[in-house]
Design an enzyme around this catalytic site. Structure first.
Site, PDB file in Angstrom:
ATOM      1  CG  ASN A   1      -1.717   1.227   1.411  1.00 19.28           C
ATOM      2  OD1 ASN A   1      -1.791   2.045   0.501  1.00 19.28           O
ATOM      3  ND2 ASN A   1      -2.335   1.372   2.571  1.00 19.28           N
TER       4      ASN A   1
ATOM      5  CE  LYS B   1      -0.260   3.309   4.684  1.00 15.79           C
ATOM      6  NZ  LYS B   1      -0.226   3.419   6.129  1.00 15.79           N
TER       7      LYS B   1
ATOM      8  CG  HIS C   1      -5.923   1.950   5.021  1.00 21.70           C
ATOM      9  ND1 HIS C   1      -5.534   2.936   5.899  1.00 21.70           N
ATOM     10  CD2 HIS C   1      -4.891   1.079   4.934  1.00 21.70           C
ATOM     11  CE1 HIS C   1      -4.303   2.655   6.327  1.00 21.70           C
ATOM     12  NE2 HIS C   1      -3.892   1.545   5.756  1.00 21.70           N
TER      13      HIS C   1
ATOM     14  CD  GLU D   1      -3.100   5.601   6.597  1.00 21.18           C
ATOM     15  OE1 GLU D   1      -3.080   5.613   5.353  1.00 21.18           O
ATOM     16  OE2 GLU D   1      -2.161   5.121   7.271  1.00 21.18           O
TER      17      GLU D   1
ATOM     18  CD  GLU E   1      -3.648  -2.494   7.131  1.00 21.00           C
ATOM     19  OE1 GLU E   1      -2.547  -2.756   6.618  1.00 21.00           O
ATOM     20  OE2 GLU E   1      -4.243  -1.426   6.949  1.00 21.00           O
TER      21      GLU E   1
ATOM     22  N   GLY F   1       2.058   2.321  10.814  1.00 21.95           N
ATOM     23  CA  GLY F   1       3.006   3.423  10.695  1.00 21.95           C
ATOM     24  C   GLY F   1       3.646   3.834  12.017  1.00 21.95           C
TER      25      GLY F   1
ATOM     26  CB  SER G   1       4.818  -1.604  12.287  1.00 20.31           C
ATOM     27  OG  SER G   1       4.386  -0.257  12.474  1.00 20.31           O
TER      28      SER G   1
HETATM   29  P1  PGA Z   1       2.644   0.309   7.702  1.00 24.00           P
HETATM   30  O1  PGA Z   1       1.199   0.519   7.011  1.00 24.00           O
HETATM   31  O2  PGA Z   1       3.184  -0.984   7.160  1.00 24.00           O
HETATM   32  O3  PGA Z   1       3.444   1.504   7.255  1.00 24.00           O
HETATM   33  O4  PGA Z   1       2.411   0.270   9.170  1.00 24.00           O
HETATM   34  C1  PGA Z   1       0.348  -0.551   6.765  1.00 24.00           C
HETATM   35  C2  PGA Z   1      -0.936  -0.074   6.144  1.00 24.00           C
HETATM   36  O5  PGA Z   1      -1.406   1.017   6.510  1.00 24.00           O
HETATM   37  O6  PGA Z   1      -1.509  -0.745   5.272  1.00 24.00           O
END
Ligand code: PGA
Length: 251
Positions: free
Chosen positions: A8, A10, A95, A97, A167, A173, A212
């Site tokens: 992903n 982003k 997601h 976010e 997730e 993140g 992460s």
């Molecule tokens: P990350 O993000 O691996 O940077 O924690 C995962 C995601 O949001 O899909």
């Protein structure tokens, strides 16, 4: 079950950087294990280019979001039909976010999933609890409620074409991944909820871990019986670490 490593991206990478990342992955993909499905999700402007660049390769292209309607007066939105017309094969929906910054709900996500399935695009449905919900030990209930609302209206044949990504919001993140035990416990819970739709669904739906996840911790996470790969943010932005994750998933 075949594992999936989905990147992903982003809101990262401009046109040249996106092309370079795809080329870097393709260059390394010759000696990668073949029993892992590889997917990357660049930003909208670069999807068509990404599909063209990966034609005839094993790398599949996904979008990060979509609008549920086929077309219409929705300024700034992108439809499922548009994605299908350029050959996008996967789409991330729900997601955290998007839930946090755009107040996206599971009811809306359900509509997106329906539209994607009708267009033959595989939804990657994201669910996961926030930190305070885990601290209150409500994480199983929260994820169960999310799944019920987003997936409850689909039949067995439809559910078999969905990918789920667990997730935990506190792990995205933050550098703080779920432990292998925490991931396995939630993935087993998700699989037991899928069982209510029939064992064919339980066996068919890949459940990815995200939050992460990186080459340092992936071996432990991917070794869990109910973890079928990863949805990767930060560690998917570099061809070396993305392909390292594919290698670990194939072990
Ligand atoms: P990350 O993000 O691996 O940077 O924690 C995962 C995601 O949001 O899909």
């Amino acid at each position: 079950m075949k594992k999936i490593i989905a990147g992903n991206w982003k809101m990262h990478k401009d046109r040249a950087e996106a092309a370079a990342l795809i080329d870097g992955i393709l260059q390394a993909s010759g000696d990668l294990p073949s029993d892992v499905d590889m997917v990357v999700a660049p930003a909208f402007p670069f999807l068509a280019d990404a599909v063209d660049r990966t034609k005839g390769t094993r790398l599949r292209i996904g979008a990060q979001n979509v609008h549920a309607a086929t077309h219409g007066a929705y300024t700034g939105e992108v439809s499922v039909a548009m994605l299908a017309s350029i050959g996008v094969q996967y789409c991330i929906v729900g997601h955290s976010e998007r839930r946090q910054y755009w107040n996206e709900t599971d009811a809306e996500v359900a509509k997106k999933i329906g539209a994607l399935l009708r267009a033959g695009i595989k939804p990657i449905y994201c669910c996961g609890e926030r930190k305070e919900e885990r601290l209150a030990e409500r994480h199983f209930d929260v994820v169960g409620a999310q799944m019920k609302e987003a997936l409850g209206g689909f039949n067995e044949a439809e559910l078999k074409r969905i990918v789920i990504a667990y997730e935990p919001v506190w792990a995205i993140g933050t550098g703080l991944n779920a432990t292998a035990q925490q991931a396995q416990d939630m993935h087993a819970h998700i699989r037991s909820l899928l069982r209510t739709h029939g064992s064919a669904v339980t066996d068919a739906v890949p459940i990815l871990y995200g939050g992460s996840c990186k080459p340092d911790n992936a071996a432990e996470l991917f070794a869990c019986p109910d973890v079928n790969g990863g949805l990767i943010g930060g560690a998917a932005l570099d061809p070396g670490s993305y392909t390292a994750l594919v290698r670990i998933a194939g072990e």
